[in-house]
Design a protein around this motif. Sequence first.
Motif, PDB file in Angstrom:
ATOM      1  N   LEU A 122       0.831  -1.204   0.000  1.00 29.92           N
ATOM      2  CA  LEU A 122       0.000   0.000   0.000  1.00 29.92           C
ATOM      3  C   LEU A 122       0.870   1.259   0.000  1.00 29.92           C
ATOM      4  N   CYS A 145      -6.739   1.700   7.956  1.00 31.52           N
ATOM      5  CA  CYS A 145      -6.277   1.185   9.248  1.00 31.52           C
ATOM      6  C   CYS A 145      -4.808   0.786   9.220  1.00 31.52           C
ATOM      7  N   GLY A 146      -4.323   0.368   8.057  1.00 30.21           N
ATOM      8  CA  GLY A 146      -2.931  -0.065   7.963  1.00 30.21           C
ATOM      9  C   GLY A 146      -2.661  -1.372   8.696  1.00 30.21           C
ATOM     10  N   ALA A 194     -10.090  -1.469   2.968  1.00 32.30           N
ATOM     11  CA  ALA A 194     -10.149  -0.332   2.043  1.00 32.30           C
ATOM     12  C   ALA A 194      -8.962  -0.318   1.074  1.00 32.30           C
ATOM     13  N   CYS A 195      -7.931  -1.075   1.404  1.00 33.96           N
ATOM     14  CA  CYS A 195      -6.708  -1.083   0.591  1.00 33.96           C
ATOM     15  C   CYS A 195      -6.665  -2.278  -0.355  1.00 33.96           C
TER      16      CYS A 195
HETATM   17  S1  FES Z   1      -5.937  -0.225   5.234  1.00 34.51           S
HETATM   18 FE1  FES Z   1      -7.390  -1.297   6.382  1.00 34.51          FE
HETATM   19  S2  FES Z   1      -7.095  -3.344   5.712  1.00 34.51           S
HETATM   20 FE2  FES Z   1      -5.539  -2.264   4.753  1.00 34.51          FE
END
Ligand code: FES
Length: 943
Positions: free
Chosen positions: A25, A41-42, A48-49
């Motif tokens: 990402l 969220c990372g 979302a990514c």
């Molecule tokens: S940014 Fe949320 S799952 Fe990857």
Amino acid sequence: MLPLIEFTINRRSVRVEVEDDASLLEVLRDELGLMGAKNGCGKGHCGACTVLIDGEARRSCVVRAARVNRSEVLTIEGLAENGHLHPVQRAFIEAGAVQCGFCTPGMVMSTVALLTRCPDPTPAEIKEALRHNLCRCTGYASIVRAVRLAGAWMRGEAGGDGATEGAVAPSVLNRAVGKAVPRVGATARVTGRPIFAADLSFPEMVHGKLVLSEHPHAEVLSVDASAALASPGVLAVLTAADVPGRNAFGLLVPHQPVLAGDRVRHLGDPVAVVFAETPRQAEAAAAKVRVTYRPLPAVFTPEAALANGAPRLHDEGNVMHRVEVRKGDVTEGFKLADVIVEDVYTTPMVEHAYLEPEAAVAVPEPGGGVTVWTGSQGSHAFREMIAASLALPEEKVRVIFTTTGGAFGGKEEPTVQIHCALGAVRLGRPVKMVLTREESIRMSTKRHAERIHLRHGATQAGRLVAVEARVIADTGAYASLGKPVVFRSAVVAAGPYDVPNISVVSIGVYTNNPVAGAFRGFGSTQVAFAAEVQMDKVARRLGLDPIEFRRRNALVEGRETITGQILGPGTAYLETLEAVAARVGELRAAARAAARPGKRLGVGIASAYKNVGIGAGKRDAAGAIIGLGEAGRLLVRVGSTDIGQGSDTVMAQLAAEVTGFPLELVDVLSGDTALCPDGEETTASRQTYITGNAVVQAARGFKEKLAAVVAEAYGVRPDDIHIEGDAVVFGPNGGGPGAGGRVVPLAEVSRKARAAGLTLETESFYVAPTTHALRETADKAPGEDPRLWDVHFAYSYGTQAALVAVDEETGEVEVLKVVAAHDTGRVINPQGVRGQLEGGIVMGIGYALSEGLVLDDGRIVNDNLLKLRVPGVGATPEMESVFIEKPEPGGPFGAKGMGELAMNPTAPAIVNAIRDAVGVYVNDLPADRERIAAAIRRAAGRG
Ligand code: FES
Ligand code: FES
């Protein structure tokens, strides 16, 4: 030297040097400039990514970039080919599956992967495929409809499954109001265009990182930034002394520090901000800022904060606000009661969990000004707060609204925006700041936790005779919007019922917990839960059907609220109740049909009402500007910000309806303080009514002006002029659609008017009907003007029924179906209203069953999206939406706001359904499986 990887991205080969620990990402967004995949969220929690790696849906934030060497990666940007949207993208637009759009790229990519390997998925397969993708706006039902529709199209079937019910293509519209139209900006959202603040970049951009408090309550003795300043790439570390203006912000009570200088009151207070060349450098340096604190005694419950000797959190004491509502004589009222039910309910703090973490980009302007791009619920209010803290005149600050990935009340006040602007002005370079999910949860406001003590008295004939309520709300460390929240908890504390004798006290109390503020429902949600479970209990004690009990006490036109307001002709509570009552039989039959061993089925109902607009005597107004652009398109400029709820679409429809322009020729620009009038905050379900009225007024003015200009320029009568498609039609014998008159393209009209020095533009300013401050008592002396008790100019009403299955052993609850009948006034966009209802219901399911902050001495224990237990697609029940279209006098075409109320009846309906199923009430939210199982055991004498 960094490792070099080579892979295919959207059918193009790339070679990139990557850090060992860089995620895919990061590489996509920071190295390749592909902003379609979003960072919610990372941590792999939100989806979302999501991108496709060798055809498989993968969350790119948890894939190390080095792992994609020699792989094929497809992102949302690579989906549309030759300018044609992929069927999945089209289906998401058509089915209304796009609201704020932050989850959309990930949802679309997961759907593409699913339909590629499984062209005709079952509902269970769809839920399985989307289980890693969160959406906080839609309630998932429209997303599931979109998946099925796309599947049908990809299989070569034409119709799908009714997902487009009510929808028409914009090009065939002749009347725009009441039509289900795709949302404005949907294409940008399904194609992953860089529309969110975190997607923006400028040359020479600097990155900011906050240093947050390490204590819930402490004196700040010193801040040592020397090690941070010596770190690579660091340009500046700013502290309280560097805030040139007001070192405080707050929409109503500006007392929350921009950078805490002497004292921190919760763990989300920022103490310093670090600016560096890269995000990683800023983060590393922020960890080196040494802050010396002297911890102070702290309070973590309102009860502790109100105790004698409690540490005082603010000069005025620990009581943030107190509201009383009185009517009649409760003591006498209770004497008339045959049945009295008294109970205590608790509701937790809740995180908004919008998918887009807060972000801003600020660019310094010549002359010392600054432009800030950010998502929010009101650009003009942000401009005021940024200007005050930077000691700049407001005209030197421009705030440009960026697409906002959900807000629900949580983006009414700044988080990073003031710091970002401060950095840009200090450094003379563009600055970007983006919160991590954990920082967002730590800093942002929450729904108030409340303790609600209720006492209801009713006669055997089923009439309420007295209600007493005591509400104590935990407002956390600062006021934020706590005052109106506490007010709202008071004025709707008894629900949509006629109660002759009432006494309500609602108190908001400061603690060292996270700051509580606005959240969809705004204080009405908590008391709706308590009041509606209470109504169920009273009905049972009386041996009355809960619907009949509500019917006998319903607020209808001509009856008085508990604050003494006599309700007008837009009152539609009873209609919502009857609409649900008509479906309860079906739900009960469904319950019988769904019976399974070990599971008990139950049906519960609940109602709610809530104000539309600010009310209480406060100003409530908005502007609109409508003009004809050079290309012959209509441009609507408004201050209202579309945070996913669809206000831009509503404004476009209203403008099209009034002017006769086809919807596809209407553009909306919102929330740019330099170009748009103030629309005040997107809050209190007010924009459809307030800005909607401003748009209608401006559109009427524009239509007249256009007719006058055209009449003069072409020598015809204004009455002979009509808009047809992209042209003005007129003629010597009268024009009109299809009348075959002379046709002049709108673009030509625009050019001709400009050449003649005429401006085809009108501006309008709408002020809401007068409201009044809450009076000491609802009792009126003879001859007093009853309008003085009009606390609000409109209310919306709703009733829902829930069908649940409860596992008697584990306490696990499955919500199988929710029927929701809501009073919407005239529906402008059915697709939008349905989306608000479905999204509200699923948010209500989270509130009922799983969500709630877990706090440990002010620290949020469940500090990520996984631990917060935000409902996923698996929690989505079957949902039936019923719109009660009783026109609201004064609303644009009879419309009123309804977005907030959608979630209020859900939690009490579910809790009442649980009681129906297993015989126990749960008074404390969330009614999670542990609480339900414990209640069942207690009732059975086993615990
Ligand atoms: S940014 Fe949320 S799952 Fe990857
Ligand atoms: S549309 Fe899904 S998070 Fe907003």
